[in-house]
Design an enzyme around this catalytic site. Structure first.
Site, short mmCIF file in Angstrom:
data_model
loop_
_atom_site.label_atom_id
_atom_site.label_comp_id
_atom_site.label_asym_id
_atom_site.label_seq_id
_atom_site.Cartn_x
_atom_site.Cartn_y
_atom_site.Cartn_z
N HIS A 306 6.79 -23.47 -31.09
CA HIS A 306 8.13 -23.25 -31.62
C HIS A 306 8.21 -21.84 -32.16
O HIS A 306 7.24 -21.34 -32.71
CB HIS A 306 8.42 -24.26 -32.75
CG HIS A 306 9.87 -24.39 -33.05
ND1 HIS A 306 10.52 -23.52 -33.88
CD2 HIS A 306 10.79 -25.26 -32.59
CE1 HIS A 306 11.79 -23.86 -33.93
NE2 HIS A 306 11.99 -24.91 -33.16
N ASP A 363 10.92 -32.11 -29.50
CA ASP A 363 11.12 -32.66 -28.15
C ASP A 363 9.94 -33.45 -27.63
O ASP A 363 10.06 -34.16 -26.64
CB ASP A 363 11.41 -31.51 -27.17
CG ASP A 363 12.75 -30.88 -27.47
OD1 ASP A 363 13.70 -31.64 -27.66
OD2 ASP A 363 12.82 -29.65 -27.54
N1 ACO Z 1 2.02 -24.01 -23.92
C1 ACO Z 1 1.09 -23.04 -23.78
N2 ACO Z 1 1.13 -21.84 -24.38
C2 ACO Z 1 2.19 -21.59 -25.17
C3 ACO Z 1 3.20 -22.53 -25.38
C4 ACO Z 1 3.08 -23.78 -24.73
N3 ACO Z 1 4.02 -24.73 -24.89
N4 ACO Z 1 4.13 -22.01 -26.22
C5 ACO Z 1 3.70 -20.78 -26.53
N5 ACO Z 1 2.52 -20.52 -25.90
C6 ACO Z 1 1.72 -19.30 -26.02
C7 ACO Z 1 2.28 -18.19 -25.14
O1 ACO Z 1 1.74 -18.22 -23.84
C8 ACO Z 1 1.87 -16.98 -25.93
O2 ACO Z 1 0.51 -16.76 -25.69
P1 ACO Z 1 -0.16 -15.27 -25.74
O3 ACO Z 1 0.22 -14.72 -27.10
O4 ACO Z 1 -1.61 -15.53 -25.58
O5 ACO Z 1 0.50 -14.50 -24.62
C9 ACO Z 1 2.03 -17.42 -27.39
O6 ACO Z 1 1.84 -18.85 -27.37
C10 ACO Z 1 3.37 -17.11 -28.01
O7 ACO Z 1 4.38 -17.56 -27.13
P2 ACO Z 1 5.86 -17.00 -27.15
O8 ACO Z 1 6.56 -17.39 -25.90
O9 ACO Z 1 5.85 -15.55 -27.51
O10 ACO Z 1 6.44 -17.79 -28.38
P3 ACO Z 1 7.94 -17.95 -28.72
O11 ACO Z 1 8.03 -18.14 -30.16
O12 ACO Z 1 8.78 -16.86 -28.11
O13 ACO Z 1 8.35 -19.29 -27.90
C11 ACO Z 1 8.86 -21.50 -27.31
C12 ACO Z 1 8.64 -20.51 -28.47
C13 ACO Z 1 9.89 -20.93 -26.31
C14 ACO Z 1 9.43 -22.80 -27.89
C15 ACO Z 1 7.50 -21.75 -26.62
O14 ACO Z 1 6.56 -22.26 -27.54
C16 ACO Z 1 7.63 -22.69 -25.41
O15 ACO Z 1 7.94 -22.22 -24.31
N6 ACO Z 1 7.35 -24.02 -25.61
C17 ACO Z 1 7.52 -24.98 -24.56
C18 ACO Z 1 9.00 -25.34 -24.39
C19 ACO Z 1 9.49 -26.21 -25.53
O16 ACO Z 1 8.86 -27.18 -25.93
N7 ACO Z 1 10.70 -25.87 -26.01
C20 ACO Z 1 11.36 -26.63 -27.10
C21 ACO Z 1 11.46 -25.79 -28.32
S1 ACO Z 1 12.16 -26.71 -29.62
C22 ACO Z 1 13.81 -26.70 -29.33
O17 ACO Z 1 14.36 -25.90 -28.66
C23 ACO Z 1 14.55 -27.80 -29.96
#
Ligand code: ACO
Length: 429
Positions: A306, A363
């Protein structure tokens, strides 16, 4: 004494005010930076930028705290109902019994949808995603319910807010019935909001839907947990589009479009699809964890991570409990819940997920709960949208009433080509 931050550029020092929120959060006010210093700030994804001051929702992602108008979401999930929570978010205070009754009567009075709108519904292709249908239909509401000049602005806003809260629920159920080729079920005056929705979704002329109070409670919890989440992507979209002074229907329609994305509201559907793939894979989650950890693979473990929570999402904890309760009561076994629990257990012990502060978000369990209630997969994000509506409305209302209101217009750092001449087509290589 007002605290300030100092910024030093080319040997010159500038002072910037620091503002403090009611929970002690501090922010450097850079609103006059460009005017005074000639510089802008660069912050992709707005990770360090507050777009507004708001008194609606407090969220502490490090400590896993979420409160609506000061009240912990845990208390609301336990004691409140969605309509009451919607009132709280939109009006700032919990309603008295009289106010709540009046609000519920108004929601009932506005729950029908103009019959001509059915023609719209009926002409969407069967394959259309309900989120696309919902955003179009919400935008179309303005055409069916135009502004009436005799009304004051406040009256117009109040009636639009009531219509939206009431009709979006009717339209969501209606789109499902039409999609299935079934008879549309109208809202009933004797049923409260959530029970009415379930009845519109599942009642049929040949099989009466028996309303189960535990499923109604679970749906109320689901919607309360989704009701607001401060400046997330869809809420920011509602504020941004609303800042151009478009009508509320158009701003909410923009929010629905933003919510549709798989990284936002679409994640609840994506989680169940992922759990289904793991199930088809004989329950072997290991390749999915491996792919999520692989830097060269864009796959992410859906329902994990998140932008703001760097600990367990408090909503996920309540949702998990609600899943256990509903599935326990239905004495129904859902392999998806077993897979979700196992996946969570494994991921929470994995150094990759620990180091990246990746925990289950709302979620992760919400899809399992929706399945238990009987909601079809392609309606999951629509369920989220109905829940988020009071949040969008309250945030929109707050933004248009803000004395510091401005049309939202971010800056950029241009990195394209420098000035060059137009080349006639015959001279291009
Ligand atoms: N699985 C694996 N790795 C992940 C995940 C994941 N679900 N989420 C983040 N990471 C990793 C990224 O690859 C990144 O790694 P790195 O630093 O080694 O390159 C690091 O964690 C940071 O990721 P970002 O994308 O920069 O984090 P951000 O805060 O922008 O993204 C997000 C948050 C979009 C929710 C992300 O965690 C994600 O894509 N999760 C899966 C989708 C999801 O569950 N969305 C629902 C969110 S809740 C809502 O909207 C109600």
């Amino acid at each position: 004494m007002q605290h300030t931050a100092k910024i030093m550029i080319d040997g010159k020092t500038f002072e910037l005010p620091i503002i403090t929120g009611s929970e002690g959060e501090k922010a450097i006010d850079i609103s006059r930076l460009r005017q005074e210093i000639g510089l802008v700030t660069y912050d992709p994804g707005f990770a360090s930028t507050a777009n507004c001051q708001s008194s609606i929702t407090f969220l502490d992602g490090e400590r896993g705290i979420l409160r609506y108008r000061g009240i912990p979401v845990e208390q609301l999930a336990e004691h409140s109902r969605f309509v009451e929570t919607a009132y709280l978010l939109i009006n700032g205070e919990l309603p008295t019994q009289k106010e709540l009754t009046r609000f519920s009567v108004l929601l009932n009075d506005h729950s029908l949808v103009h019959e001509d709108m059915r023609a719209f519904f009926e002409h969407f292709p069967r394959s259309a995603h309900p989120m696309g249908i919902l955003s179009s239909m919400v935008n179309a509401l303005r055409a069916f319910y135009p502004e009436i000049p005799e009304r004051t602005e406040e009256e117009e806003i109040n009636i639009t807010v009531t219509r939206l809260l009431s009709k979006v629920r009717t339209m969501a159920a209606m789109s499902y019935k039409i999609f299935r080729g079934h008879k549309v079920i109208y809202p009933r005056e004797d049923l409260p909001y959530a029970a009415n929705f379930l009845n519109m979704m599942f009642d049929s002329p040949v099989r009466r839907y028996v309303i189960d109070k535990d499923l109604v409670k679970a749906l109320n919890v689901f919607w309360i947990l989704h009701a607001d989440h401060e400046q997330n992507c869809s809420t920011a979209a509602v504020r941004l589009v609303g800042s151009a002074k478009v009508n509320l229907y158009a701003a909410i329609s923009a929010g629905i479009c933003a919510l549709w994305g798989p990284l936002h509201g679409g994640a609840n559907q994506a989680v169940v699809e992922m759990l289904g793939q793991i199930h088809e894979n004989g329950g072997d989650w290991a390749p999915f964890i491996a792919r999520a950890k692989d830097k060269n693979d864009p796959f992410r473990l859906m329902g994990f991570g998140h932008r703001v929570y760097k600990t367990y999402d408090p909503r996920a904890r309540i949702m998990k409990k609600a899943c256990d309760k509903v599935l326990g009561k239905l004495t129904r076994h859902d392999p998806m819940l077993d897979i979700a629990r196992r996946l969570e257990e494994v991921a929470l012990k994995d150094p990759y997920f620990i180091d990246h502060h990746l925990y289950p978000n709302i979620d992760f369990y919400s899809g399992v709960l929706l399945r238990a209630i009987g909601i079809p997969l392609n309606m999951f994000t629509v369920m989220f949208a109905i829940g988020r509506l009071p949040g969008w409305i309250s945030q929109w209302k707050e933004s248009i009433e803000d004395p510091n209101w401005k049309i939202q217009r971010p800056r950029q750092i241009y990195i394209g080509p420098n000035e060059r001449d137009y080349v006639p087509i015959e001279e291009r290589g």
